[in-house]
Every structure is written in C-alpha cells, then in structure tokens.
Scaffold this motif. Structure first.
Motif, PDB file in Angstrom:
ATOM      1  N   SER A   1      50.740 -42.829   7.627  1.00 24.66           N
ATOM      2  CA  SER A   1      51.825 -42.221   7.041  1.00 24.66           C
ATOM      3  C   SER A   1      52.820 -42.409   7.294  1.00 24.66           C
ATOM      4  CB  SER A   1      51.550 -40.765   7.913  1.00 24.66           C
ATOM      5  OG  SER A   1      52.701 -40.909   9.253  1.00 24.66           O
TER       6      SER A   1
ATOM      7  N   THR B   1      52.561 -43.895   3.889  1.00 22.76           N
ATOM      8  CA  THR B   1      52.177 -42.601   2.838  1.00 22.76           C
ATOM      9  C   THR B   1      52.275 -41.271   3.368  1.00 22.76           C
ATOM     10  OG1 THR B   1      51.975 -41.953   0.387  1.00 22.76           O
ATOM     11  CG2 THR B   1      50.487 -43.439   1.437  1.00 22.76           C
ATOM     12  N   PRO B   2      52.739 -40.132   2.898  1.00 23.44           N
ATOM     13  CA  PRO B   2      52.022 -38.678   3.497  1.00 23.44           C
ATOM     14  C   PRO B   2      52.260 -38.299   2.376  1.00 23.44           C
ATOM     15  CG  PRO B   2      54.935 -39.322   2.401  1.00 23.44           C
ATOM     16  CD  PRO B   2      54.422 -40.181   2.317  1.00 23.44           C
ATOM     17  N   TYR B   3      51.586 -38.579   1.566  1.00 21.66           N
ATOM     18  CA  TYR B   3      50.639 -37.574   0.408  1.00 21.66           C
ATOM     19  C   TYR B   3      49.469 -37.853   0.569  1.00 21.66           C
ATOM     20  CZ  TYR B   3      56.041 -38.220  -0.580  1.00 21.66           C
ATOM     21  OH  TYR B   3      56.901 -38.500  -0.604  1.00 21.66           O
ATOM     22  N   ILE B   4      49.072 -37.505   1.507  1.00 18.72           N
ATOM     23  CA  ILE B   4      47.331 -37.716   2.482  1.00 18.72           C
ATOM     24  C   ILE B   4      46.251 -37.206   1.765  1.00 18.72           C
ATOM     25  CG2 ILE B   4      45.953 -38.910   4.244  1.00 18.72           C
ATOM     26  CD1 ILE B   4      48.841 -39.289   6.259  1.00 18.72           C
TER      27      ILE B   4
END
Lengths: 332, 332
Positions: free
Chosen positions: A184, A187-190
């Motif tokens: 994260s 990227t936090p779009y996991i």
C-alpha cells in the motif's frame, strides 16, 4: 571456455579452485572476480536465472533503466568467458564433501543425458530461487504477463505500480499479512486473490476490510490482456476483475537440493553467511537470493565480488608469497 | 533535478527524506533506489569520485570490461535525475544532528561561494576515500599515469599486473608489510620505493631480500613514459629504474570531516555498520569505501540498494499503511 557434452571430458581429471553453481548475476560476478584473481573456476548453469525473466531492470547502476535482465546475463557470460572461465549448461544433482575437495555430480543434456562429476576446492552456491506463479490450467497464459506488468518483486517494481489498480496474488495467509500493507506504500488500490488455495482468517479478513482492500476467493480462470500487458482476470464463475498491474506473492522454490547432504546453517530457506558470503561450512559460500538478505540483482553482483575475494585470500594465504628468484624473468 | 546556485533556494525550506553525501557508485545507486521507493533525496557531490579516475572498470558485471569509471557515473546520474532526484555539485562542510533532522551545510561554487543549509531525516555517507599519491614536485606528472598502468587497487587491477616488472610505491613500513607479499600473487618482480619518506626496519629489509624484491630508498624525481603508459621512474640521483606497471599504496584520505561532530563508531578510519549499512547512529548510513569492507565499485552499488531499502522500511513503518478510502480513485 564454453563446455559441452563433447568437450567436457578433459576437465574431469582436474580440481578447479572454485565451482560456482548458478550463472545468474551473483555467479557471473563471482566468476569474473575469480578469473581476475588468476584462480580457476567453472560455472554450472541450468539456464534461466531469475533475472532472465525480468523484462526491464530499472535499478541496476550503470545500465539504462529499460535493460532486460537477459542482456545483463549475456554480457556477464561473455565477460567471464573472455577471462577464460569455464561455463557449462548443466543441472547440479548433488555435491559430496570429500574433505579437501567437493565432488559435484551434474546432469548434462535433456536427451541422452550424461552425468559427469567435477571437482573443486571451494563451492559457491549461487543458484538462487524461482517464484511460484498462480497455478492455472494454462501456464502459458501466466508466462505471457509475468515479468511484464505482473510482477514478483515489490522492491524492484513497486514504483511501476504506483497508484494503480493492483491485483495481489497470494499463496498463503502469511503472504498477505507480510506484504499487502507494505504494497500500500505504492498503491492502496489493492485486490487480494486467494485463488481458492487457502482460507482467510476472520481477523485478517476484517483488517483488509478496514483498509478498503478487496478480497476475492473465487479461483482465477485466466489473466486477460494483450501484448504482455495484463488488464485483469477472469474468474471461474465467469466474472471479470479489471486491473492495471499485479504482484505475485506465492513463495519461492530454493534451488538448493544439491546441498541437502551437507549440514549447513539455514534461516528460513536461506543460507546463513558472514559478511563475505561464507556459510557455516568454511569452503562453501552462498551469494544472491539463496543467502539471507535482500534479493536484488545489484546486491547479488556485489556478493559475488565479496565471496570471490575471500576465497582468493584463503588460497593466497595457504600458498604463501612468490619469490622473484623462483620465477626468474629476463631482467629489464 | 540538477540544482545550482541559481535555483537551490526553493529547496532550503523543505526536509528531504534522505541527503546523500557523495555522487559516486554507492550514492547514485542509493539515490536510484530511494527515488523508486517514492522518497525524496538530494545527492551532494563534490565531483571526481574515486571511480571517476578509473580509466577502465574491468570487473563490473554488465558493463564491457573497458568501460571508464566516468561512464558509469554519468549513466548513474542520468538515471537518478530521470527519477526526479535532486543533485547539487557542492562540498559538504558540516552535518549537525538536530534531533529529528540533520542540518547539512554546504559550500557551493569555487568563486563567490555560498553556504546554504539543507535538511533531511536520514543521511547516507557515501563520500568515500581518495588515494594519496607519491608527492612529487610536479603532480601533473603523477596524474598522467595514475589510473592507467599506475594502479591504486590491487583487487581491481592485480590481473593487469600479472608477471610484470612492478613498482610498489609505499607510504609506510606497514603498507609494505600488508601489501607486498599479497602483490606477489600477481607478480613477484617487485621493486619497492620508499621515496625517502620513511625508514625500513632491518627485519623487513631482510624479508624483502629473502623474497628477491628490490628496495629503492632514493626519492623519485619523476615518472617516465608516454601516452599514459608509465615505463619507469627517474630518481633524484639521476638513475633510472625501468618498470612495466606500478601499485601505489600510500594510504587514503577519508572524506568524512563533515561527520566529526557526530559520535560514530569507527574501525580504523572506516565507519562500522550493520548488514544494511546503518552506522551506530540510527539515522546515518554509510556505504562504499567509507564503511568497513571491500572497496569495490560493484559492492558500493549493492550497498546503496541495501541502505536505501532499510531507510524505506523505517519510514514506511513509521507512516503505516495507506487505505483505499482515503485515496479514493475513480473506480474501474
């Protein structure tokens, strides 16, 4: 020189100073140093080092940031051969500690294989690891994207994932716990995929939810995309999840079975070494991904220099200094 | 971006994650990793790293074996700048530990110098060392050959000296004791020069004689040769000694005076670090030739990766994971 089934026989009676198992970044760097220390070495390489699969090395000082891993390996091999190192494409089956020497039994050739035994005083284990990939029915589908925008190393490629919709392909609950929250950073779009391989505990499930990460437990049917750019996955229930990038975290296979009859200190699957790469066996060194430490190409290359230098020091001390008289040269 | 006197002012109010002192192989590799970890960094480089003087890197994996050190540095700097790292040509005068930050005072410009202060959370000391050269009246005469066939590093260039008539230019009795007998691994045709700088004890004198090495205590007037190939020395008494190569071993200057007000653990002149490069100060890392270990370009590059990764881990742990909700992205 490059050895093959046809010309290797003459090298079976000799004792190399060092046999290096693995012709990846670590092994090649060690080989270059050893040959320049005027020691004899043989690299045994099964082919396809981990870096061979890297389509772009983005962080290796001195190479443009889009250099494929295979270019580094090709140049390193040429460099090593130019220094008269021996190189053989072979799979190492077993190493036996004979006291003063190691006997290294290898398999050469896929068909009509032969099983010669080479000998050396020192051994460098540079055979590395290889990442487990999601076990799909059609593995060619995985190979189309792995090493492109479907990554296996967060330190190497996290930057490329920055703020993208990222699939995290986990092999176990532990891999989620250890990696997702670090991912994260980039990227936090996991979206976490278990591929139906394991159960996720209630605790971790709610942790993922708290962070807003999606969890998909339905098995994957195939990766979607074109021209090596993965754009999502199709699940076995027919639904599609769109993605922009992915990180595979399913563990690694350690290429170390040839060492199994030798008692070496391990930590996890990795060999424990001192700062110069020496394992708990005084004549076995380990470098690169096999040893405890950070799995990076440039670190493996540095490891090779360290191990080779320490072996040179050992051998040099044993042999003692040369005298001018013993090697009389025409005086200038 | 490349900073200069004219455009650096805007960077004086910010706190960088990391300031790197030294733009050699270690510092550039660290900078590349840090920028790819999405951290902010500033490299302060006084110019002319030790590797800048190397006319041919013979042992750096991935580069052809005749690549000049300055090519590696140039490519590394371009790579770093392409990742939006900040780079300033400046001499670091002093580092003050302010608790949470370091204040790094630098001198910019040889003429009309200015003395700005930059700040960072972490510091990487990558400023290396530089070799002392024989102190001749005309230093240009020394520079003509140093880095060509007049070497300063036996591990790097011993191979090129193989079985050649070699001048060993010593700075002290200790340098003879530590190096000459190792040098004989590559060539036993050794002539030791003291340049009249120190006395040689009776014990060492007879040891050299036993090995057949020559000892010349008359000071050197100048190196002889042409086109950067040293062919011998002329002594102050007018006599000439013919040589084919040389190794200078007169000690090194450590570029670390800017750290003198910070209490760091040293061993000899080198900073003591853990495996990731952390010194005895938790926010100061040391890499490359400044730290305890082998002085090799590829090792310094690996060191940079390790230190950068550890700093990223520290900062990442402090900041904690990012949540999807907090950074709402248009859903795919």
């Amino acid at each position: 020189m490059e050895l093959s089934k046809k010309n290797l026989a003459r090298n079976l009676d000799r004792v190399y100073d060092v046999i290096i198992v693995g012709g990846g970044a670590g092994g090649l760097s060690a080989g270059i140093y050893l040959q320049r220390f005027r020691l004899s070495s043989l690299i045994l390489d099964k082919g396809k080092a981990r870096s061979f699969w890297m389509q772009e090395l983005h962080n290796y000082l001195g190479l443009p940031p889009d250099t494929p891993g295979r270019v580094l390996l090709k140049r390193g091999k040429e460099h090593y051969l130019s220094l008269n190192g021996d190189f053989l494409n072979a799979y190492v089956e077993e190493v036996v500690d004979e006291g003063d020497t190691f006997a290294v039994r290898v398999k050469v050739g896929r068909n009509n294989s032969i099983y010669p035994v080479f000998r050396s005083k020192y051994l460098i284990a540079a055979s590395g690891i290889i990442d487990y990939l999601p076990p799909l029915e059609d593995m060619q589908n995985v190979y189309q994207y792995a090493g492109y925008n479907l990554h296996v190393c967060m330190v190497c490629d996290g930057y490329e994932m920055t703020d993208k919709q990222c699939g995290f392909f986990a092999g176990s609950e532990a891999s989620i716990e250890e990696m997702v929250f670090n991912l994260s950073w980039f990227t936090p779009y996991i979206t976490v995929f278990t591929h139906g391989l394991f159960e996720v505990s209630a605790g971790l499930r709610s942790q993922l939810q708290e962070h807003g990460y999606r969890l998909i437990e339905t098995p994957i049917k195939k990766f979607l995309g074109q021209k090596h750019q993965m754009t999502g996955v199709e699940l076995t229930d027919g639904s599609v999840v769109e993605l922009e990038t992915g990180l595979i975290s399913m563990g690694s296979r350690y290429h170390n079975t040839y060492l199994q009859r030798i008692d070496l200190e391990l930590k996890g699957g990795n060999l424990v070494t001192d700062k110069m790469g020496r394992t708990s066996h005084p004549r076995i060194f380990a470098i690169g991904d096999l040893k405890v430490g950070l799995n990076q190409v440039v670190v493996a290359a540095g490891d090779g220099a360290l191990a080779a230098t320490q072996i040179w020091r050992d051998i040099r001390r044993e042999k003692g200094p040369r005298r001018w008289e013993e090697n009389l040269k025409v005086s200038v």
